[in-house]
Structures are given as structure tokens and as C-alpha cells.
Design a protein around this motif. Structure first.
Motif, short mmCIF file in Angstrom:
data_model
loop_
_atom_site.label_atom_id
_atom_site.label_comp_id
_atom_site.label_asym_id
_atom_site.label_seq_id
_atom_site.Cartn_x
_atom_site.Cartn_y
_atom_site.Cartn_z
N SER A 53 0.87 -1.16 0.00
CA SER A 53 0.00 0.00 0.00
C SER A 53 0.92 1.21 0.00
CB SER A 53 -0.91 -0.02 1.24
OG SER A 53 -1.78 1.09 1.22
N LEU A 54 0.99 1.88 -1.15
CA LEU A 54 1.91 2.99 -1.33
C LEU A 54 1.14 4.28 -1.53
CD1 LEU A 54 4.35 1.32 -3.90
CD2 LEU A 54 4.56 1.37 -1.40
N VAL A 55 1.71 5.37 -1.03
CA VAL A 55 1.13 6.69 -1.27
C VAL A 55 2.12 7.54 -2.04
CG1 VAL A 55 -0.38 6.66 0.76
CG2 VAL A 55 1.90 7.67 0.94
N ALA A 56 1.58 8.51 -2.77
CA ALA A 56 2.38 9.52 -3.44
C ALA A 56 2.14 10.83 -2.72
CB ALA A 56 1.96 9.64 -4.91
N GLU A 57 3.23 11.48 -2.35
CA GLU A 57 3.15 12.78 -1.67
C GLU A 57 3.74 13.86 -2.57
OE1 GLU A 57 5.32 13.03 1.97
OE2 GLU A 57 3.79 11.99 3.12
#
Length: 184
Positions: A53-57
Motif C-alpha cells: 500500500s503505497l502513497v504519493a506525496e
């Protein structure tokens, strides 16, 4: 905004609410959406089925998310995963953030020893990552032209793919321990 401004990182506990908001906003105006994507992610998380589960900031704000979870294939092949949902806030779409999330996620899946990945998606978009329609591999009820697979070891399974039960989620989860919706 340039790619240097985008940080891709693992989801942290405190990201859950913003991931829900990003996902709902990303799918809000899409005709093909059932608008349950945020609930699917919540259910995958609570079931401990989020392999990645990856997020982009951008500038310290979460603007995108991608989820990968295990799939079952009727021929018994193991170590295959489903990609999705992938979400980017509308003002940040078409700027390479979704591409960055997908590339990083696929790279990390390979590092985990995955044999391949499959998804339901737009043909023109996912082919650029190497995904292809594979005769003999599908998902019941999904047209073969929008079901894609990418093998990391050159071998494609054959049979029906089954997604995690979380993909049946249609709304928010009941609070833990609440099995009676009537609250009587």
C-alpha cells in the motif's frame, strides 16, 4: 510539479483517512466506477490483505495511492497479485503520479518474489507497463479486453482469477465487534 517533487512511500497508519478521501475523489466522476473503491481498500487493510500500500506525496500532502493484494488462480499458481485500486486526486492526474505509483509498486512486488500481477483496467493505459490480455487467464464476469496480466518470470497461469473478498465491499465497515446492524 516535477517527478522530483513526488515522494512514493509505504502507507503509514495515519494515512488511512486521507487515502479514503483521495480514492473517493479520484473515482467520483468516473462512469465505470461503482464508487466503492475506498471501501475495498479499507476492507483489504482490516483483513491484512494489503501486500503493498503505497502513497504519493507532493509537498508533504498525499495526492495518490496504490494497493496490491494477493489473488487466487484456479490452476493453483501462487505468488500472483492484483493491482488496484490506484487513485490520484483529480488536480494531480495526467502528471505522471499514477505511472510513478505503478512502476514503484511493480518493482517492489518483484522484490518480494512475486511471479506476476493482474488487474482490470483501461487497455491503452496499462499496456505501456507490459500488461497484456492472456488467453486462458481471466476473471469471471470481466470482459477479457480489460483483464490484464504481467508475468515477472515469463510464465502465465491459466484459469480463473479470484480477487480477495474485500473487492465485494459496498460500504463502510461496521465498527469492530458490531455484528448487529440494528443496534437493538
Amino acid at each position: 510539479m516535477t517527478k522530483e517533487n513526488v515522494l512514493i512511500r509505504d502507507e503509514k497508519k495515519y494515512d488511512a483517512d486521507v487515502i479514503t478521501e483521495v480514492t473517493a475523489a479520484a473515482f467520483e466522476s468516473l462512469e465505470f466506477s461503482t464508487h466503492t473503491e475506498q471501501f475495498i481498500i479499507e476492507e483489504l487493510r482490516s483483513s491484512r490483505a494489503l501486500t503493498l500500500s503505497l502513497v504519493a506525496e507532493v509537498d508533504g500532502h498525499v495526492v495518490g495511492h496504490i494497493a496490491f493484494s494477493p489473488v487466487a488462480i484456479s490452476d493453483g499458481t501462487t505468488d500472483w497479485y492484483g493491482l488496484g485500486p490506484v487513485s490520484v486526486l483529480p488536480p494531480y492526474q495526467r502528471k505522471g503520479i499514477g505511472t510513478a505509483l505503478i512502476q514503484e509498486g511493480l518493482s517492489r512486488l518483484k522484490d518480494l518474489g512475486a511471479k506476476g500481477c493482474c488487474l482490470i483496467g483501461h487497455p491503452q493505459y496499462y499496456r505501456k507497463f507490459g500488461f497484456e490480455n492472456v488467453p486462458g487467464l481471466g476473471l469471471k464476469g470481466v470482459p477479457e479486453e480489460i483483464f490484464f496480466a504481467l508475468s515477472f518470470d515469463g510464465c502465465f497461469p491459466q484459469g480463473n482469477t479470484t480477487l480477495h473478498e474485500a473487492f465485494k465491499a459496498t460500504g463502510p465497515q461496521a465498527p469492530a465487534g458490531n455484528t448487529d446492524a440494528s443496534n437493538s
